[in-house]
Design a protein around this motif. Structure first.
Motif, PDB file in Angstrom:
ATOM      1  N   ASN A  13      -3.124  -0.675  -1.481  1.00  0.00           N
ATOM      2  CA  ASN A  13      -4.208  -0.279  -2.351  1.00  0.00           C
ATOM      3  C   ASN A  13      -4.216  -0.297  -3.799  1.00  0.00           C
ATOM      4  N   SER A  14      -3.286   0.171  -4.034  1.00  0.00           N
ATOM      5  CA  SER A  14      -2.985   0.497  -5.838  1.00  0.00           C
ATOM      6  C   SER A  14      -1.610   0.242  -6.215  1.00  0.00           C
ATOM      7  N   ASP A  15      -1.552   0.177  -7.507  1.00  0.00           N
ATOM      8  CA  ASP A  15      -0.077  -0.227  -8.153  1.00  0.00           C
ATOM      9  C   ASP A  15       0.920   0.638  -7.829  1.00  0.00           C
ATOM     10  N   SER A  67       1.690   1.485  -4.822  1.00  0.00           N
ATOM     11  CA  SER A  67       2.090   1.104  -3.593  1.00  0.00           C
ATOM     12  C   SER A  67       2.839  -0.496  -4.066  1.00  0.00           C
ATOM     13  N   ARG A  68       2.846  -0.991  -5.015  1.00  0.00           N
ATOM     14  CA  ARG A  68       3.200  -2.328  -5.176  1.00  0.00           C
ATOM     15  C   ARG A  68       4.626  -2.412  -4.997  1.00  0.00           C
ATOM     16  N   GLN A  90      -3.363  -6.990  -2.919  1.00  0.00           N
ATOM     17  CA  GLN A  90      -3.829  -5.729  -3.299  1.00  0.00           C
ATOM     18  C   GLN A  90      -5.237  -5.877  -3.339  1.00  0.00           C
ATOM     19  N   ASP A 142      -8.968  -3.011  -2.936  1.00  0.00           N
ATOM     20  CA  ASP A 142      -9.916  -1.628  -2.717  1.00  0.00           C
ATOM     21  C   ASP A 142     -10.546  -2.095  -1.439  1.00  0.00           C
TER      22      ASP A 142
END
Length: 257
Positions: A41-43, A45-46, A67, A69
């Motif tokens: 979802n977001s940076d 979790s990258r 990635q 939303d």
């Protein structure tokens, strides 16, 4: 005869960077999947997504991290389009995305409700929609829900309540996609021993959850262990292909319907 093995198949895991989603993704690669697309979802979790991708490649499968939303229809459409472009049409699509909120009904704001509904219900609906459009014939679709759907409990109205529609989405999709040999299931684990669980719970609640399951004395922590969930998912997307339209609670006797 239709091949229902995982070997050579393409999989998409929404929320596949870490915790249960990450473990499922790694397991599919170890079972011989040809490629696994990891959604995050977001940076924040990258880095986890990149570690999971590396582990999948080490197991001999192709992998990509995507990635997005998923709380908008467009976001889910892009995820499937990017998956097809990167690794091909999926044979297996698993949605592990979810958001938990433990709060009295009287304290939940409209903004909190809208966010819970977007993550737990809306994203799940459009994931099923796009899976129905993109998953290959004889494919498998699984959505993670919660064993709280079988519980009589306070404080989880917005969590269990926004996961509950997935039962109905699953039944409808199973009927609609069944002619193409596609199975559609929902799996509701009990409280899992992951970072997803603890922020919502106080010490007393954690202690209760650890003793509530019938098999809690035999669990490593008393909670649902994600290591025990993974083989069940593996079964549903392989030999258990004929199980469809059902919401299955797996929790060591924590609750049932």
């Amino acid at each position: 005869m239709t091949d229902h093995s995982i070997r050579g198949k393409v999989a998409l895991i929404a929320g596949g960077a870490k915790n249960l989603g990450g473990l499922i993704a790694r397991d599919l690669a170890q079972q011989g999947a040809a490629a696994v697309a990891i959604h995050y979802n977001s940076d924040a979790s990258r880095a986890d997504a990149e570690k999971t991708v590396a582990a999948i490649r080490d197991a001999g499968a192709r992998a990509v991290a995507l990635q997005g939303d998923l709380t908008t229809a467009g976001g889910v459409e892009r995820l499937f389009a990017d998956t097809v472009a990167a690794v091909g049409r999926p044979d297996i699509a698993i949605n592990t995305v979810g958001k938990v909120l433990k709060k009295p009904i009287t304290d939940i704001s409209e903004a909190e409700y809208d966010e819970m509904a977007a993550v737990n219900a809306k994203a799940a609906f459009f994931f099923l929609k796009e899976a129905g459009r993109h998953v290959n014939d004889n494919g498998k679709i699984v959505t993670l829900v919660t064993s709280l759907l079988g519980a009589f409990t306070p404080f989880y109205a917005s969590y269990a309540g926004t996961k509950a529609p997935v039962e109905h989405f699953t039944r409808a999709a199973a009927k609609e996609f069944g002619a193409r040999g596609i199975s559609v299931t929902a799996v509701g684990p009990g409280p899992m021993d992951t970072p997803f669980f603890y922020p919502a719970e106080g010490e007393d609640a954690v202690a209760y959850h650890k003793t509530a399951a019938a098999l809690s004395p035999f669990s490593r922590t008393g909670l649902t262990d994600i290591q025990d969930v993974v083989p069940f998912i593996r079964h549903l997307v392989s030999d258990g292909w004929w199980i469809t339209g059902q919401t299955i609670l797996i929790n060591g006797g924590y609750t049932t319907k």
